[in-house]
Design a protein around this motif. Structure first.
Motif, short mmCIF file in Angstrom:
data_model
loop_
_atom_site.label_atom_id
_atom_site.label_comp_id
_atom_site.label_asym_id
_atom_site.label_seq_id
_atom_site.Cartn_x
_atom_site.Cartn_y
_atom_site.Cartn_z
N ARG A 258 -2.92 1.78 -8.49
CA ARG A 258 -4.22 1.74 -8.02
C ARG A 258 -5.22 0.34 -8.19
O ARG A 258 -5.36 -0.17 -7.15
CB ARG A 258 -4.96 2.79 -9.82
N ASP A 259 -4.45 -0.52 -9.22
CA ASP A 259 -5.27 -2.11 -9.17
C ASP A 259 -4.42 -2.38 -7.15
O ASP A 259 -4.94 -3.20 -6.88
CB ASP A 259 -4.30 -2.94 -10.25
N ASP A 260 -3.30 -2.25 -6.82
CA ASP A 260 -2.94 -2.48 -5.73
C ASP A 260 -3.29 -2.14 -5.01
O ASP A 260 -3.89 -3.22 -3.99
CB ASP A 260 -1.25 -2.68 -5.62
N LEU A 261 -3.65 -0.95 -4.76
CA LEU A 261 -4.81 -0.58 -3.81
C LEU A 261 -6.33 -1.03 -3.85
O LEU A 261 -6.71 -1.38 -2.44
CB LEU A 261 -4.85 1.23 -4.19
N GLU A 262 -7.06 -1.53 -5.33
CA GLU A 262 -7.93 -2.04 -4.65
C GLU A 262 -8.11 -3.74 -4.30
O GLU A 262 -8.72 -3.92 -3.75
CB GLU A 262 -8.68 -2.09 -6.61
N HIS B 43 -8.75 -7.33 1.80
CA HIS B 43 -8.07 -7.72 2.78
C HIS B 43 -7.85 -7.47 3.85
O HIS B 43 -7.71 -7.72 5.00
CB HIS B 43 -6.97 -7.82 2.13
N LEU B 44 -8.39 -5.50 3.79
CA LEU B 44 -8.36 -4.67 5.28
C LEU B 44 -9.75 -5.17 6.11
O LEU B 44 -10.78 -5.30 5.35
CB LEU B 44 -7.83 -3.10 4.48
N LEU C 15 -8.34 4.20 4.09
CA LEU C 15 -7.76 3.91 3.18
C LEU C 15 -8.73 4.05 1.58
O LEU C 15 -8.37 5.20 0.64
CB LEU C 15 -7.00 2.54 2.73
N GLY C 16 -10.04 4.04 2.18
CA GLY C 16 -10.87 4.66 0.96
C GLY C 16 -11.54 5.36 0.82
O GLY C 16 -11.04 6.40 -0.72
N VAL D 105 0.77 -1.05 -0.24
CA VAL D 105 -0.19 0.50 0.20
C VAL D 105 0.70 1.05 -0.10
O VAL D 105 0.67 2.21 -0.80
CB VAL D 105 -0.69 0.14 0.88
N ALA D 106 1.68 0.78 0.57
CA ALA D 106 2.80 2.26 1.08
C ALA D 106 3.40 2.67 -0.46
O ALA D 106 3.59 3.75 -1.46
CB ALA D 106 3.83 2.33 2.14
#
Length: 95
Positions: A40-44, A49-50, A58-59, A6-7
């Protein structure tokens, strides 16, 4: 997901948004796997999983990133097939 995913994704957005000008320059970040759309794919993926509280936090960040990304890109008229991967893949940058 890997540690710090995420970072790293957020850092990619921070880097690309530092580009000057109204629109993002396509030549500045056009390597497969390291483009902002990949971030952005990684954030999605992380959102899936959060726990609830972290997902909300994060949203909120993602909403701001999405708004800026949409503001600084243009609709891609020939990207219908890309839409299944996420709306951010249906945008294009200035070339």
């Amino acid at each position: 997901m890997w540690p710090n995913a995420v970072a790293v994704a957020l850092a990619r957005f921070e880097w690309v948004f530092q580009q000057p000008g109204r629109y993002l320059n396509a030549s500045e970040a056009s390597s497969p796997g390291i483009e902002v759309e990949d971030a952005r794919d990684d954030l999605e993926q992380a959102m899936l999983h959060l726990p609830a509280g972290a997902k909300r936090d994060l949203g909120r960040l993602i909403t701001r990133l999405d708004e800026e990304f949409e503001r600084r890109t243009l609709p891609e008229p020939h990207s219908v097939e890309s839409a299944m991967f996420g709306w951010w893949w249906t945008r294009t940058r200035e070339r």
